[in-house]
Design a protein around this motif. Structure first.
Motif, PDB file in Angstrom:
ATOM      1  N   LEU A 171       0.829  -1.208   0.000  1.00 48.18           N
ATOM      2  CA  LEU A 171       0.000   0.000   0.000  1.00 48.18           C
ATOM      3  C   LEU A 171       0.868   1.264   0.000  1.00 48.18           C
ATOM      4  N   LEU A 172       1.914   1.277   0.827  1.00 47.45           N
ATOM      5  CA  LEU A 172       2.825   2.435   0.868  1.00 47.45           C
ATOM      6  C   LEU A 172       3.491   2.642  -0.489  1.00 47.45           C
ATOM      7  N   ARG A 173       3.936   1.569  -1.115  1.00 53.03           N
ATOM      8  CA  ARG A 173       4.542   1.679  -2.448  1.00 53.03           C
ATOM      9  C   ARG A 173       3.509   2.179  -3.457  1.00 53.03           C
ATOM     10  N   GLY A 174       2.262   1.751  -3.284  1.00 53.86           N
ATOM     11  CA  GLY A 174       1.186   2.226  -4.154  1.00 53.86           C
ATOM     12  C   GLY A 174       0.937   3.715  -3.991  1.00 53.86           C
ATOM     13  N   VAL A 175       0.985   4.209  -2.747  1.00 53.82           N
ATOM     14  CA  VAL A 175       0.828   5.648  -2.509  1.00 53.82           C
ATOM     15  C   VAL A 175       1.957   6.393  -3.213  1.00 53.82           C
ATOM     16  N   GLN A 176       3.172   5.904  -3.104  1.00 49.52           N
ATOM     17  CA  GLN A 176       4.290   6.541  -3.808  1.00 49.52           C
ATOM     18  C   GLN A 176       4.088   6.497  -5.314  1.00 49.52           C
ATOM     19  N   GLY A 177       3.605   5.384  -5.833  1.00 50.20           N
ATOM     20  CA  GLY A 177       3.360   5.253  -7.275  1.00 50.20           C
ATOM     21  C   GLY A 177       2.281   6.198  -7.749  1.00 50.20           C
ATOM     22  N   LYS A 178       1.225   6.364  -6.968  1.00 50.60           N
ATOM     23  CA  LYS A 178       0.150   7.290  -7.333  1.00 50.60           C
ATOM     24  C   LYS A 178       0.679   8.718  -7.365  1.00 50.60           C
ATOM     25  N   ILE A 179       1.530   9.048  -6.416  1.00 54.48           N
ATOM     26  CA  ILE A 179       2.118  10.392  -6.402  1.00 54.48           C
ATOM     27  C   ILE A 179       2.903  10.620  -7.679  1.00 54.48           C
ATOM     28  N   GLU A 180       3.682   9.600  -8.090  1.00 50.43           N
ATOM     29  CA  GLU A 180       4.474   9.731  -9.317  1.00 50.43           C
ATOM     30  C   GLU A 180       3.565   9.853 -10.533  1.00 50.43           C
ATOM     31  N   ARG A 181       2.451   9.090 -10.560  1.00 54.32           N
ATOM     32  CA  ARG A 181       1.517   9.166 -11.706  1.00 54.32           C
ATOM     33  C   ARG A 181       0.801  10.507 -11.759  1.00 54.32           C
ATOM     34  N   ASP A 182       0.587  11.139 -10.598  1.00 54.87           N
ATOM     35  CA  ASP A 182      -0.143  12.414 -10.549  1.00 54.87           C
ATOM     36  C   ASP A 182       0.721  13.622 -10.891  1.00 54.87           C
ATOM     37  N   LEU A 183       2.031  13.440 -11.035  1.00 57.06           N
ATOM     38  CA  LEU A 183       2.911  14.577 -11.339  1.00 57.06           C
ATOM     39  C   LEU A 183       2.693  15.059 -12.771  1.00 57.06           C
ATOM     40  N   PRO A 184       2.781  16.364 -12.984  1.00 52.89           N
ATOM     41  CA  PRO A 184       2.722  16.866 -14.362  1.00 52.89           C
ATOM     42  C   PRO A 184       3.949  16.379 -15.148  1.00 52.89           C
ATOM     43  N   PRO A 185       3.837  16.236 -16.455  1.00 55.40           N
ATOM     44  CA  PRO A 185       4.978  15.794 -17.268  1.00 55.40           C
ATOM     45  C   PRO A 185       6.190  16.707 -17.044  1.00 55.40           C
TER      46      PRO A 185
END
Length: 188
Positions: A171-185
């Motif tokens: 779950l923690l890794r998923g939160v980090q992954g979501k943060i990375e996906r939500d970043l602008p290009p």
């Protein structure tokens, strides 16, 4: 906080709880190492001898009556290092609650003389996660300074001795992954 939603006023409007749990409260007797036990035993024996000798003199009155009382803090310190720290650690874990949201990790405690405390730690793509892989497992996600006699040392903060460590780590890794996906290009 209101009775309907205990998280009201704590969570951001777009923040949701992903997981909640508590640490294992069994005493960890493996923490009783020879390197810690030998000096603690010597310290405790000296404190006991001091207390017994001082108690024998206490009937003289005056300052001699206070001498056994002066030995008590040293006896307490010795007993704490002899094994009391293991029992205190188990008690502390029994008064601890963990929560993970889609943005932060929370550690809540309710300890004597300290009261209720809730600390939150943001989970970002820079957050260094550590997982011991044990069962129960411990996951680190932050560091806090601990003042020492000579300077400061850093203490790892995290979810300690939780029964579902693999799930929570994912779950923690998923939160980090979501943060990375939500970043602008261009920001990753």
């Amino acid at each position: 906080m209101n009775a309907q939603d205990p998280w009201a006023g704590i969570l951001a409007p777009d923040e949701t709880i992903l997981w909640q749990g508590r640490p294992d409260t069994r005493p960890q007797w493996a923490a009783l190492t020879r390197q810690r036990m030998v000096p603690a035993a010597v310290f405790t024996v000296v404190a006991v001898i001091w207390f017994v000798q001082a108690a024998a003199l206490a009937d003289r009155g005056g300052v001699a009556a206070l001498m056994p009382l002066l030995a008590l803090p040293f006896l307490g310190i010795g007993l704490y290092h002899l094994g009391g720290h293991v029992l205190w650690d188990a008690y502390r874990r029994g008064r601890t609650w963990y929560s993970l949201s889609n943005k932060r990790a929370f550690v809540a405690t309710d300890l004597p003389f300290r009261g209720k405390r809730l600390k939150s730690y943001p989970i970002t793509r820079e957050t260094i996660l550590s997982f011991d892989g044990a069962e129960p497992g411990s996951i680190g996600f932050a560091f806090e300074p601990v003042p020492m006699k000579r300077g400061t040392r850093m203490r790892m903060v995290g979810f300690e001795r939780i029964p579902d460590g693999n799930t929570v780590y994912a779950l923690l890794r998923g939160v980090q992954g979501k943060i990375e996906r939500d970043l602008p290009p261009g920001d990753g």
